[in-house]
Design a protein around this motif. Structure first.
Motif, PDB file in Angstrom:
ATOM      1  N   LEU A  36     -20.466   0.673   4.941  1.00 38.13           N
ATOM      2  CA  LEU A  36     -20.146  -0.941   4.837  1.00 38.13           C
ATOM      3  C   LEU A  36     -18.158  -1.089   5.238  1.00 38.13           C
ATOM      4  O   LEU A  36     -17.868  -1.982   5.220  1.00 38.13           O
ATOM      5  N   LEU A  37     -17.606   0.236   4.969  1.00 38.12           N
ATOM      6  CA  LEU A  37     -16.184   0.197   5.154  1.00 38.12           C
ATOM      7  C   LEU A  37     -15.701   0.425   6.858  1.00 38.12           C
ATOM      8  O   LEU A  37     -16.936   1.357   7.360  1.00 38.12           O
ATOM      9  N   PRO A  38     -14.338  -0.167   6.915  1.00 37.19           N
ATOM     10  CA  PRO A  38     -13.866   0.325   8.306  1.00 37.19           C
ATOM     11  C   PRO A  38     -13.727   1.597   8.561  1.00 37.19           C
ATOM     12  O   PRO A  38     -13.237   2.934   7.590  1.00 37.19           O
ATOM     13  N   ALA A  39     -13.752   2.458  10.066  1.00 34.47           N
ATOM     14  CA  ALA A  39     -13.658   3.467   9.916  1.00 34.47           C
ATOM     15  C   ALA A  39     -12.091   3.618  10.476  1.00 34.47           C
ATOM     16  O   ALA A  39     -11.765   5.396  10.547  1.00 34.47           O
ATOM     17  N   ASP A  40     -11.355   3.173  10.735  1.00 36.55           N
ATOM     18  CA  ASP A  40      -9.792   3.245  11.112  1.00 36.55           C
ATOM     19  C   ASP A  40      -8.943   3.436   9.900  1.00 36.55           C
ATOM     20  O   ASP A  40      -7.587   3.452  10.328  1.00 36.55           O
ATOM     21  N   THR A  41      -9.953   3.243   8.479  1.00 42.65           N
ATOM     22  CA  THR A  41      -8.295   3.247   7.086  1.00 42.65           C
ATOM     23  C   THR A  41      -9.296   4.968   6.704  1.00 42.65           C
ATOM     24  O   THR A  41      -9.571   3.997   5.415  1.00 42.65           O
TER      25      THR A  41
ATOM     26  N   ALA B 196      -1.120   8.983  -5.748  1.00 48.13           N
ATOM     27  CA  ALA B 196      -0.204   9.981  -4.070  1.00 48.13           C
ATOM     28  C   ALA B 196      -0.385   9.066  -2.448  1.00 48.13           C
ATOM     29  O   ALA B 196       0.467   8.642  -1.201  1.00 48.13           O
ATOM     30  N   LEU B 197      -1.341   9.428  -2.661  1.00 49.36           N
ATOM     31  CA  LEU B 197      -2.531   8.139  -1.325  1.00 49.36           C
ATOM     32  C   LEU B 197      -1.963   6.950  -0.380  1.00 49.36           C
ATOM     33  O   LEU B 197      -1.904   6.697   0.247  1.00 49.36           O
ATOM     34  N   VAL B 198      -1.877   5.776  -1.727  1.00 48.47           N
ATOM     35  CA  VAL B 198      -0.740   4.784  -1.535  1.00 48.47           C
ATOM     36  C   VAL B 198       0.343   4.251  -0.696  1.00 48.47           C
ATOM     37  O   VAL B 198       0.243   3.968   0.466  1.00 48.47           O
ATOM     38  N   PRO B 199       1.632   5.108  -1.148  1.00 46.49           N
ATOM     39  CA  PRO B 199       2.626   5.322  -0.201  1.00 46.49           C
ATOM     40  C   PRO B 199       2.214   5.714   1.030  1.00 46.49           C
ATOM     41  O   PRO B 199       3.009   5.403   2.359  1.00 46.49           O
TER      42      PRO B 199
ATOM     43  N   LEU C 296       2.186   4.115   5.045  1.00 47.95           N
ATOM     44  CA  LEU C 296       2.769   4.446   6.382  1.00 47.95           C
ATOM     45  C   LEU C 296       2.283   4.734   7.765  1.00 47.95           C
ATOM     46  O   LEU C 296       2.627   4.678   8.129  1.00 47.95           O
ATOM     47  N   ALA C 297       1.080   5.332   7.466  1.00 43.21           N
ATOM     48  CA  ALA C 297       0.354   6.118   7.970  1.00 43.21           C
ATOM     49  C   ALA C 297      -0.610   4.812   8.957  1.00 43.21           C
ATOM     50  O   ALA C 297      -0.793   4.928   9.992  1.00 43.21           O
ATOM     51  N   GLU C 298      -1.250   3.422   7.664  1.00 45.77           N
ATOM     52  CA  GLU C 298      -2.447   2.697   7.712  1.00 45.77           C
ATOM     53  C   GLU C 298      -1.691   1.352   7.505  1.00 45.77           C
ATOM     54  O   GLU C 298      -2.531   0.473   8.245  1.00 45.77           O
ATOM     55  N   GLY C 299      -0.147   1.101   7.210  1.00 49.79           N
ATOM     56  CA  GLY C 299      -0.501  -0.383   6.956  1.00 49.79           C
ATOM     57  C   GLY C 299      -0.498  -0.900   5.909  1.00 49.79           C
ATOM     58  O   GLY C 299      -1.033   0.465   4.984  1.00 49.79           O
ATOM     59  N   ALA C 300      -0.705  -2.588   5.370  1.00 43.05           N
ATOM     60  CA  ALA C 300      -1.035  -3.208   4.723  1.00 43.05           C
ATOM     61  C   ALA C 300      -2.658  -2.463   4.820  1.00 43.05           C
ATOM     62  O   ALA C 300      -3.846  -2.177   5.895  1.00 43.05           O
ATOM     63  N   PRO C 301      -3.351  -3.352   3.177  1.00 31.62           N
ATOM     64  CA  PRO C 301      -4.642  -2.677   2.715  1.00 31.62           C
ATOM     65  C   PRO C 301      -6.034  -3.004   3.732  1.00 31.62           C
ATOM     66  O   PRO C 301      -5.115  -3.860   4.113  1.00 31.62           O
ATOM     67  N   PRO C 302      -6.647  -2.714   4.245  1.00 35.99           N
ATOM     68  CA  PRO C 302      -7.061  -3.331   4.923  1.00 35.99           C
ATOM     69  C   PRO C 302      -8.348  -4.425   4.575  1.00 35.99           C
ATOM     70  O   PRO C 302      -8.242  -5.159   3.712  1.00 35.99           O
TER      71      PRO C 302
END
Length: 320
Positions: free
Chosen positions: A28-33, A186-189, A193-199
């Motif tokens: 159900l969830l995207p593999a790249d984020t 801690a994961l949000v910033p 930075l690494a993946e951009g906006a939320p999927p």
């Protein structure tokens, strides 16, 4: 007895939900984020449990919660997300199932808890099962997926041992809420930075993310700790076997995963190793040995008394 069975059913909610995370993530969830996936699972669950616990960290529990949040939540959830996307659900679940053996070995140098001989045997059997499981795959298993799963298991095992070493009577629900909340924050910033906006999730993705956060994390942890307060630790440990069983079953039923005969032997061997390592098994064997020793002592006592009576009877007969 009725109360015990009721709490066993409550305890079963957690491992069944945890075992389902692999197939839900993969389907159900995207593999790249993976970082956003971990953050969206940890932070909402942490806030829900924080509302239930109604308690903030104090003193050294701020930095302790941050450390545990990275080990048990931040990095752990990211690695589990990756493993779920790169490996069959059953394989990922069985690899994670060996965490009790790793915890057992890590507790020796970190918490100075020397494992029992039977527990060490269980660890060896469990690791042998993993080798058989991986060797029996028909195709090539993703090396990065295996590495992510093993790293997640190692990190969570270190976090668990540290949490046990730092245990000072603080309610487990509060400690878990702090870890999830700080780990999620801690994961949000890092995710931005690494993946951009939320999927952008579709309806299925939103449902999957909500399930992971509210059911497989918040509800699972709440029911698990509630059961721990009413059940022996050994019984809860055995209920935890439902985690890999659920992962394998859902992988077969939902994702149409297949396993070779060799892999099935490996899975059974892993489960056998976990069972052998459970304290309740060692306690049962110890109790059985004590009962046998008590029976032998009683038999010797009866035999001695019977012999003494015969000697006295013979002596009395000789004086008549």
């Amino acid at each position: 007895m009725t109360s015990t069975w009721r709490w066993l059913l409550v305890a079963a909610i957690a491992p069944l939900a945890w075992g389902s995370t692999y197939v839900v993530t993969a389907q159900l969830l995207p593999a790249d984020t993976p970082i956003w996936g971990a953050a969206l699972r940890a932070l909402p669950a942490g806030l829900v449990l924080l509302m239930l616990a109604r308690r903030l960290p104090r003193g050294r529990w701020w930095w302790r919660s941050a450390v545990l949040g990275v080990l048990n939540v931040g990095a752990f959830f990211v690695l589990v997300y990756l493993a779920a996307q790169l490996l069959p659900s059953g394989v990922a679940a069985m690899l994670m199932a060996t965490s009790p053996a790793v915890i057992l070995l890590l507790a020796w140098p970190i918490a100075r808890e020397k494992p029992a001989a039977l527990s060490l045997l269980g660890a060896v059997v469990g690791f042998a099962g993993v080798v058989v499981l991986l060797a029996g795959a028909t195709g090539t298993l993703d090396g990065w997926g295996i590495a992510a799963s093993l790293a997640a298991m190692l990190m969570s095992s270190v976090g668990f041992v540290l949490a046990r070493r730092w245990n000072d009577g603080t309610p487990a629900l509060s400690v878990t809420a702090w870890q999830l909340t700080l780990g999620g924050l801690a994961l949000v910033p890092v995710a931005m930075l690494a993946e951009g906006a939320p999927p952008a999730l579709d309806a299925a993705g939103i449902a999957g993310a909500a399930y992971l956060a509210l059911v497989a994390t918040a509800l699972a942890f709440a029911t698990w700790f509630a059961a721990l307060q009413h059940l022996p630790a050994g019984a809860v440990g055995l209920v935890g076997l439902l985690n890999p069983v659920a992962g394998v079953a859902l992988g077969v039923l939902v994702a149409q995963e297949t396993f070779t005969a060799v892999q099935i032997i490996g899975m059974v061997t892993v489960l056998l190793g976990i069972v052998l390592g459970q304290p309740v098994i060692a306690a049962a064997l110890r109790s059985a040995r004590e009962r046998r020793a008590a029976r032998r002592a009683a038999d010797r006592s009866v035999s001695t008394e019977t012999g003494a009576l015969r000697v006295r009877a013979a002596g009395a007969g000789g004086t008549v």
